[in-house]
Design a protein around this motif. Structure first.
Motif, short mmCIF file in Angstrom:
data_model
loop_
_atom_site.label_atom_id
_atom_site.label_comp_id
_atom_site.label_asym_id
_atom_site.label_seq_id
_atom_site.Cartn_x
_atom_site.Cartn_y
_atom_site.Cartn_z
N ASN A 149 -13.06 4.44 2.19
CA ASN A 149 -12.24 5.64 2.03
C ASN A 149 -12.92 6.65 1.11
O ASN A 149 -12.30 7.62 0.67
CB ASN A 149 -10.82 5.29 1.52
N CYS B 198 -7.44 7.50 2.64
CA CYS B 198 -6.62 7.28 1.44
C CYS B 198 -5.84 8.56 1.26
O CYS B 198 -6.36 9.56 0.78
CB CYS B 198 -7.51 7.02 0.22
N TRP C 245 0.84 -1.19 0.00
CA TRP C 245 0.00 0.00 0.00
C TRP C 245 0.88 1.25 0.00
O TRP C 245 2.05 1.21 0.38
CB TRP C 245 -0.91 0.02 1.23
N CYS C 246 0.32 2.37 -0.37
CA CYS C 246 1.07 3.61 -0.33
C CYS C 246 1.51 3.88 1.10
O CYS C 246 0.76 3.63 2.04
CB CYS C 246 0.22 4.80 -0.76
N CYS D 276 -7.62 -1.54 -3.51
CA CYS D 276 -6.42 -1.49 -2.65
C CYS D 276 -6.66 -2.35 -1.43
O CYS D 276 -5.86 -3.21 -1.06
CB CYS D 276 -6.16 -0.06 -2.20
N CYS E 89 -0.95 5.02 4.09
CA CYS E 89 -2.32 4.57 3.85
C CYS E 89 -2.94 4.03 5.15
O CYS E 89 -2.28 3.33 5.91
CB CYS E 89 -2.33 3.48 2.79
N GLY F 211 -9.55 3.74 -4.74
CA GLY F 211 -8.12 3.92 -4.63
C GLY F 211 -7.38 3.26 -5.80
O GLY F 211 -6.65 3.92 -6.53
#
Ligand SMILES: Cc1ncc(C[n+]2csc(CCOP(=O)(O)OP(=O)(O)O)c2C)c(N)n1
Ligand SMILES: Cc1ncc(C[n+]2csc(CCOP(=O)(O)OP(=O)(O)O)c2C)c(N)n1
Ligand code: SF4
Ligand code: SF4
Ligand SMILES: [Mg+2]
Ligand SMILES: [Mg+2]
Lengths: 616, 341, 616, 341
Positions: D127, D206, D22-23, D57, D26, D131
């Motif tokens: 979110n 997000c 994941w980013c 995501c 996140c 995403g």
């Protein structure tokens, strides 16, 4: 200052690679624009990671942008790169294979520290910059981060912001290498940061620092020059495939005066068509982000029923959900354009990679005998023509039409000579005329000589009628369970699609002679690679020609004839062999497949080799 | 409507030339009749009216209406409707659906239609069975239902369609009965006048596969004690002599004798009250159970909320105004060109 | 009593037709059982109206039951009827075309009154019984209603109930005509009405009245005798296709010990499989009537993941919704059987009619390269074998498998020699074994020599792993974006399916010599008609053979060889030409299609004529 | 669990060997951590636990759990879960989904899962954005949302996910926040213990495409006045000093100062009360609006209702008992045979 030579090149391929956050796409885009402005031919291909923003420094997070520019005509973003720019170790790891033997590596050494090496999963204690990995390449190590910070140490900006302009350093350096003016990018920076003047200065300083670094750094032995290409005079813009598709659709809408309605659901790599379309509200474009793909297509059919231009877009897995509704649109005989921006399959597959493996899905992915015209785009700019043509066929022949593009051309870009509205082919719209009670009964399924039924839209006086997915009477369109009528209807729906062959151009040989040893027969996004390979083979003295098929169903009427003039037919496809099955079945020729299923476009060399093998 | 219209418009003007092919005795006939008669009362222009349906016995409906019509795909009616209305807000659109069509395969489109509030009249023919496929249980069939596909009784807890609709933020929620045309008619009229998605659930007898499913609510003997016909501004009264009332005791709805309570305690139906509607849609007890609440009919809830197609159109209009008439050449040119000479 | 002759016949086809409420299916079923009991070979085909119970007396409401019985082996329910029994005018109208020239019509004249004639849309004032319509046929008018009421006038039963036994009169009369005993039907009546004794007597009385009517009525000149067929000794039952499918599935479940889970959604003509399955709870069968077809198949995949036998059933439009999930099952490499009881298409099409037009949907109706084995059943009883075989392939090769049947064989019936559990082929189930932490890491995608991966089910110690629709690493099954790995996986999934050809029987010639002038190559439910036609052609001296393909993907390894021994290949299909495309493409033979798309099975004569035309 | 277990089970025992992708930043990370820690607390057997997700995501979640897992098809998680649980009631099954996955494409399966009450823990990562496809609005995005696909603002009225779930007769309804792990943990524990479908909506930031969507409810300044954490048996109090209360005024929920009301007037949260839950799920005002009700968190509703897979199994068991062990030969023979000699 050391002695710097200047080498002239016909064409160069640069591959920029770095973290998703490194501004790779922007850097590539700027270089592209600048190259275009001086009159180079160009072709580009961005390569996104599947993760949105995978952890910094990892291979999964690497974003790439490949740019091919030259003084000759170009048809692909280049097989392999001459120059590989890497912002970190992971970028090197995942892209080195794409660099030509002996090519140039420009490496940001700050991206090769311990942490980055570990994240890129290089062996503990070894760095590819020194461990022999790069033997045989020309490596330029630059501490981009350090110089950038140095450049801006007086700027008063925070490190985070300072570091974000690293990409400008790289860009400046490359401009120097290729002898390019900074003007275009400076203008760009000024517009982009109009509201944040402090960033204008900082970015321009770093850009210039990069340029000057070229001048001063000892390491660089030669600069390169790529002369303007011999391009047809005219006004050009650079265009991405998905953008071209969107503009093609809007153009068809504008030319016909039919409001455009796009019912769709986001999916990679098709979503950008929706994004582009949704900006053009002032063109009367209505976009509907539906709850799913089924609702997307059904809403588009609803819009078509209402007398507008219904469009639906998706990629393979989403198209899989539309089969039932495409069948209904075929029964309704209403215009509808279904766009599949193909990606790597099957199933969820490789969402950010490219493939041509949904042709059969387009041809046959429905229950019953449900023929649908299928056309494919061959390059980014060609998406415009293909989309426009798909609309034309849908409207003039009252049928759902499949348009196939793919991730490669959807995200790739190339220069496009700007068209004028007047240059666009006319599309005729024939709404059924209102009727008075004393007129003879309206027959919603009575066909004209193209076998096309009338488009009778709600609100038109005297045309009230009902349509549905049950088999319909040949003329009245009322539900009919009659066996003879069913066969007649199945045949006429097929004949109607076949009839389109009379309204499309004949198949041409794209490159090469009208007969010979080998015909390379291709479709879709392989165009550029196959064309380039053909030219090369012909140059080498082989008897090879290339024909590229836009109309996959119905096929051009002369295709069989054309094929039979060659001893062998070779069909490159980015799938396990689909179009080849159609050709083999139809013409009973023993065509040979060349199949690449790696989520990547063909390299010219792969095609050249295959033809040589066949001829050996 | 043209002023010189000589002939009075009648229900017949909305009947198509197709033979109606429902089973003899099917509740669908009565609904067809009421709809045609409501069309006549509203003097709807046949050419500007569209009936769209999914698949099911009920979904054959459009064939029988002398209007534009579409017999679409099982469960997908809402999507066709949304597309059509988005480009043709001028049309008068009705959607016909069954309990299977709208709550089984079409459940998602159904709730999205409601939340978006597209201006369409949705008539859900609820016969608590799949008619067209010859009698399997549906998402509204009572638990334990014995059908072809559940020879030992169904296990699934059924949907309460109006509670689901409320959960999806529907702006018009009503219920009526095939066997009570006098009640159905005004409900249909109100539904057709509402701006937004008007959901009318119609209890419909399938005399072949689920005969009598609603007899408790339709037949003389049982009807008075098991039904409550709500009216805006009036208290919730029911029973043969309207002698029973419903009040809210704390948070619990209760049946009381009218004479036992003070007028101030009475629950006055207010179709604009969200909370009341939320509770009212939950009057959904099994009538076979003791002490159960009566089943309500009428218009439960109504709310004004912008309709979807108007929002879409407004954005277009705003941009045309701001940016002027579209110029295709500007679009083709794009923001960035260069010229090769 | 007049002189009544008795004629001996090899085979007879009777077509019963009347209103949906007339008990046509029951009458036909009883005659069938009785014929079977005396040892005739039989084949039946019911023909339902699309409407549930369209208004009485209309053509839309006519229900039919065709029964073919004989002293010779039979493979179809008969091309045309020798005897047409019609309960009303509409039944005559819609079925007369199915009667042989010169055939017998038995008409219930009560069904030809003014009202019925009007409902059947006969011209005002004319009745087909007298207006010349039936010239050339032998017509027996019987006032069934009147005689039935007469018979029961003392019974004390109401008219409505009395009238419901009209069909027994007809049945009795036909028993007389064909010299059959009433015993079987009397037993049936006794069981059926065990709880309503008054109905036992009344029905038996009417049945007998029908029989005696034959004895006394002047009109009938001859009775017929159909001798027992030379059938292999054994125990038989009569079986419908959908029932055979259900039993085949349960048998596979019982033989493997894998619980059967069927996730499905009702649709004509597939729903009966669900209905049959849901009765067998004591066999551990779990049926799930899902909210739609997508949930149906996904739940079945969930069950397969859990280590059970996942099945999903539908017909064309419902199958269209399953494409995405079939692709996923292919990626998962889990067992799954997808059954398509095909009906008339495209779109909603002709739901109660038959067709074979979903072959391409089964082969190609998915995104990406997504090969799935496809097999087809050839007759009602063969549905058992085909379903069993589909389960075997799914389980032993860890793959989704398509089983194609169609409305014709699904609703048709024929005698089936009862199998014993011991006679059923073994199916091997290979669950991966539990592992201890010290064991080497589990590799969920490592294949055996059949290219099959292990089935590792939740609850097994040490095998925890994750599967998904993204491309997977060749061994670990982890997500992999590697280009080479992708190509390898696409190829291995194809190879795995191709490999199945090593585990299926070779293709045989069904009828005729191993080489010759014409090969009739067929698949699916056309078997009976093609076989019968072949026999006839051979009898007439033509050099014709018949091969019938069960395994449509992969094809039997020797098919190409077999085909090439014939000068011509003719392929009858109830579609616009699908299997023929596969054969032409694969073997580059110029096969000729014979296509019927009328929602009806082939008549033998149509095939015979085509072959003669080809040979002319 | 084996008695001789030497090592204490920790969250790490539930982490797979795959890199989490994941980013950075996140909200999904925090949820993953809590779930792993709850697994440890419950000492779930890795081999008997299954995580099933759709696409998004959030739906990558199963890859990161050292259990059996399935990353299935966009929106179809509930169907896979239902099939698996129906044949394997013994497994401990969790379903991971996003707001797009469960409320857009998967809306229908979602509501059917809830009504059927399959025994599974559903974690919906809301979110309010798509995403994975890089930032289009979702069915929970607020109206007017500007995203890639709605450059001029979205037009659709968003779903209230818990109201929808209530409308679909969910038996366990809760809401929590990625940024409040202390609150999330007990909610997850309760959810996992509930017999039936436990729906936990988790507000998840997000930070790439919809950063700060829930900051009103998570950040120190705004949280106290805009959130209310409900607890069974306790009054609905909120504010920095818990100085504010909610009462029902007639049919209307109202915010009052605690000191201004009599204790008897207070709304005592009762998670078993249908009517209260119906009203509570509708506390869904836009926090930017004046006089809005605070957003509730916690367990809104819980009900005991037979679970689907048990009902299916019971029918099988009953028939095996009644008819005895299955005999394949009897089945093959059928009811009616004849013999040719
Ligand atoms: C994709 C698809 N799946 C299944 C069917 C079969 N089918 C037709 S109508 C129907 C259910 C009808 O039930 P309902 O909507 O309640 O309508 P009713 O017939 O009861 O009026 C089903 C399952 C279909 N036509 N299409
Ligand atoms: C059939 C299909 N349609 C569309 C997609 C593209 N897609 C993947 S995830 C997603 C939405 C994700 O949103 P959400 O469920 O909210 O998850 P998040 O990424 O926000 O966690 C979409 C549209 C797909 N994978 N499959
Ligand atoms: S099956 Fe039922 S719902 Fe369908 S037409 Fe007949 S009575 Fe009506
Ligand atoms: S895009 Fe948003 S939801 Fe997806 S991983 Fe990144 S921060 Fe998380
Ligand atoms: Mg129904
Ligand atoms: Mg989301």
């Amino acid at each position: 200052m050391s002695q710097i030579t200047s080498e002239i090149k016909d064409e160069v391929t640069i591959l920029f690679a770095g973290d998703s956050g490194d501004g790779i796409q922007l850097t590539g885009g700027q270089f592209t624009d600048t190259a275009a402005l001086v009159g180079n031919d160009i072709s580009t291909f961005p390569n996104f990671p599947a993760e949105i923003r995978a952890p910094q420094g990892t291979v999964a997070g690497v974003s790439g942008f490949q740019l091919h520019f030259g003084s000759i005509e170009l048809f692909t973003p280049g097989d392999q790169a001459d120059v590989l720019v890497v912002m970190n170790a992971a970028a090197l790891k995942s892209n080195l294979a794409s660099l030509k033997k002996g090519g140039i590596v420009i490496a940001n050494i700050d991206g090769f520290d311990k942490k980055n090496l570990r994240l890129a999963k290089y062996e503990e204690g070894l760095t590819p910059l020194t461990d022999g990995t790069l033997d045989g390449y020309k490596v330029h190590e630059v501490d981009v981060t350090k110089i950038t910070r140095e450049t801006l140490k007086e700027s008063g900006l925070g490190t985070k912001i300072v570091d974000r302009s690293k990409n400008m350093f790289v860009l400046g350096f490359l401009y120097w290498m290729y002898n390019r003016s900074l003007d275009n990018t400076i203008k760009f920076i000024e517009t982009k940061f109009a509201k944040k003047p402090e960033l204008i200065n900082s970015n321009i300083s770093v850009l210039k620092a990069g340029y000057h670094y070229g001048d001063t750094a000892e390491a660089i032995a030669s600069r390169f020059e790529v002369k303007p290409a011999n391009i047809k005079p005219g006004t050009y813009r650079n265009i991405m495939g998905n953008e071209a598709t969107a503009i093609g659709l809007i153009s068809a809408s504008q030319k016909t005066g039919l409001e455009l309605f796009c019912g769709t659901y986001p999916i990679t790599p098709a979503s950008d068509i929706l994004h582009f379309l949704s900006k053009y509200k002032n063109f009367g474009v209505k976009t509907f982000q539906a709850e799913d793909e089924i609702a997307g297509i059904c809403s588009a059919i609803g819009a078509s029923f209402g007398g507008k231009l219904g469009i639906t877009t998706s990629s393979g897995p989403g198209i899989a959900l539309k089969g039932e509704a495409i069948g209904l649109a075929g029964m309704f005989e209403l215009p509808l354009v279904v766009i599949n921006v193909q990606r790597g399959g099957p199933s969820t597959g490789l969402p950010t990679k490219t493939e041509q493996a949904d042709l059969f899905q387009a041809m046959y992915g429905r229950n019953g005998e449900s023929p649908v015209p299928v056309i494919a785009a061959q390059s980014p700019k060609d998406c415009f023509d293909a989309a426009y043509e798909a609309c034309r066929i849908a409207i003039e022949h009252m049928t759902p039409v499949f348009l196939l593009t793919d991730g490669y051309i959807a995200n790739g870009s190339e220069p496009w000579e700007v068209m004028k509205s007047e240059d666009l082919k006319n599309i005729s719209v024939n709404f059924a005329e209102p009727r008075e009670p004393q007129d003879p009964a309206f027959l919603p399924y009575k066909r004209d000589d193209k076998l096309v039924r009338p488009w009778a839209i709600p609100g038109t006086k005297g045309l009230a009628h009902r349509i549905g997915g049950l088999e319909k009477d040949f003329e009245t369109g009322n539900v009919s369970y009659d066996p003879e009528n069913h066969e007649k209807m199945v045949k006429v729906r097929q004949a109607k699609v076949d009839e389109i062959a009379n309204y499309i151009p004949k198949q041409k040989i794209d490159t090469g002679a009208e007969s010979g040893d080998v015909l390379l027969l291709s479709w879709g996004s392989t165009y550029g690679a196959v064309k380039t390979a053909t030219t090369k083979l012909i140059d080498e003295g082989f008897s090879v020609s290339h024909a590229h098929v836009r109309y996959l169903n119905p096929l051009p009427k002369n295709l069989g004839e054309l094929i039979k003039k060659f001893d062998q037919v070779v069909m490159p496809e980015m799938n396990n062999g689909q179009f080849i099955k159609i050709i083999r079945e139809k013409f009973l020729v023993d065509a040979k497949g060349l199949n690449k299923i790696k989520g990547l476009p063909f390299a010219t060399g792969e095609i050249v080799d295959k033809v040589k093998e066949v001829l050996a | 409507m043209a002023e010189v219209k000589a002939k009075k418009i009648t229900a017949k003007d909305y009947a198509s030339d197709q033979d109606v092919k429902w089973c003899p005795g099917c509740g669908d006939y009565s609904i067809l009749k009421q709809v045609q008669s409501v069309c006549a009362e509203l003097e709807l222009n046949n050419d500007e009216t569209v009936f769209i349906s999914g698949i099911g016995c009920s979904s054959r409906f459009p064939y029988y209406m002398e209007t534009y019509g579409m017999h679409s795909i099982h469960g997908r009616g809402p999507a066709f409707v949304t597309g059509l209305k988005t480009v043709r807000p001028d049309l008068n659109v009705w959607m016909i659906t069954g309990d299977g069509d709208s709550l089984s395969i079409g459940g998602n489109h159904f709730i999205h239609l409601l939340r978006r509030n597209v201006d369409v009249n949705v008539l859900m023919f609820n016969n608590q069975i799949y008619g067209l496929t010859k009698g399997q249980y549906s998402p509204t069939s009572e638990k334990g239902k014995i059908t072809k596909s559940t020879p030992f009784g169904s296990i699934d807890h059924p949907f309460n369609p109006l509670a689901l609709a409320k959960g999806a933020d529907a702006t018009f929620i009503a219920r009526t009965l095939d066997r009570d045309p006098k009640h159905m008619r005004p409900v249909l009229l109100e539904a057709s006048k509402h701006k937004g998605t008007s959901l009318v659930e119609i209890y419909q007898n399938c005399n072949i596969f689920n005969d009598g499913a609603f007899f408790t609510f339709t037949e003389k003997d049982s009807k008075p004690d098991n039904t409550i016909f709500v009216e805006h501004g009036a208290p919730l009264l029911f029973g043969k002599e309207k002698q029973k009332a419903i009040i809210l005791d704390g948070f619990t709805p209760k049946v009381v004798n009218l004479e036992d309570v003070d007028e101030s305690e009475l629950w006055i139906h207010d179709k604009y009250d969200k909370v009341k509607a939320s509770i009212l849609v939950r009057f959904f007890d099994d009538p076979r159970e003791d002490g159960c609440l009566p089943r309500p009919f009428g218009i439960f809830y109504q709310e004004e909320r912008p309709i979807y197609e108007a929002g879409v159109q407004a954005q277009v209009d705003k941009h045309v105004e701001a940016k002027g008439e579209p110029d295709l050449n500007t679009l083709l040119e794009g923001p960035n060109t260069w010229t090769i000479k």
